[in-house]
Write an enzyme that holds these catalytic residues in place. Sequence first.
Site, PDB file in Angstrom:
ATOM      1  N   LYS A 174      -6.937 -23.493 -34.945  1.00  0.00           N
ATOM      2  CA  LYS A 174      -7.773 -24.629 -34.555  1.00  0.00           C
ATOM      3  C   LYS A 174      -8.314 -24.401 -33.149  1.00  0.00           C
ATOM      4  O   LYS A 174      -7.846 -23.542 -32.404  1.00  0.00           O
ATOM      5  CB  LYS A 174      -6.973 -25.930 -34.576  1.00  0.00           C
ATOM      6  N   THR A 213      -4.290 -33.805 -34.855  1.00  0.00           N
ATOM      7  CA  THR A 213      -3.958 -32.443 -35.277  1.00  0.00           C
ATOM      8  C   THR A 213      -3.198 -32.442 -36.590  1.00  0.00           C
ATOM      9  O   THR A 213      -3.534 -31.712 -37.530  1.00  0.00           O
ATOM     10  CB  THR A 213      -3.112 -31.748 -34.188  1.00  0.00           C
TER      11      THR A 213
END
Length: 316
Positions: free
Chosen positions: A197, A231
């Site tokens: 990410k 997240t």
Amino acid sequence: MQEASNTVKIFSGNSNRKLAEKICKELNLPLGDAKVGSFSDGEITVNFNESVRGRDVYLIQSVSPPLVNRYLMELLIMIDACKRASAKSISAVIPYYGYARQDRKAKARDPISAKLVADLLEKAGADRVLSMDLHAAQIQGYFNIPVDHLMGVPILAKYFNNKNIEDLVVVSPDLGSVARARKFADRLDSAIAIIDKRRPKANVAEIMNIIGDINGKNVILIDDMIDTAGTITQGAKALKDLGAKDVYACCTHPVLSGPALERIENSVIKELVVLDTIDLEEEKILDKMTILSAAPLFAEVMKRVYKNESVSNLFV
């Protein structure tokens, strides 16, 4: 640790008294009589209603929401009070170490607040720090006193081992959590995968890629903390979209600020497992949430510190 009843004193601030009481119950020792309050102008006042002279004192206090700065000041003032009352030693038991994410200069003119907090604790008079799952392991090096760094992985792994989940893959939510995920996977005897990410700004994450095979597998996302839950929920959705079956998530520190609860409630996460390092208000406890206690582990470490026994072999 009943034999230490005449030499050890344990006190708690206001951040997580429930955990302190559980730790004392595990140790078969009473929680000391201390009142931490405020003057009318908001200044913190601390009163220890029993002697600490010549005693090994343990002060249990998370530097956690919703009153991070107040709880930090409570701890510092409690340490100072014990030092001036001639305590033999002062151990700050900090289940959740606030400001740990500010551990480096990510850009120009950033503070390193994790180091500042370490300096404050030392200056106040702490002789030792016990904490769990520091956001960055190098924070231990910010101190010039002993730091016992506990890990939540053994507690979480024991819980999931007892669930006997088949076709299991442990997933790290980012590259920085790979070491934690690998330790967790070793205890579950499972494979690991990694979410790649990027974070364009604070509290915002974008999923880029999944490294590893999760198609048709049950997966467990593990992190040290869940703050706004961006997240963990985005990661769970990406895993589900790529063919994962049930998605579980776990963390040591349930910060759960801002939109976290709504995101988790509406996510594909089947179960979220957290520890009680942060005292959650009743309205923050969701039906899909399981809370495990860190008290037995903290109690065992405190016992070993008192007896000068090894702590590291608890996490082998």
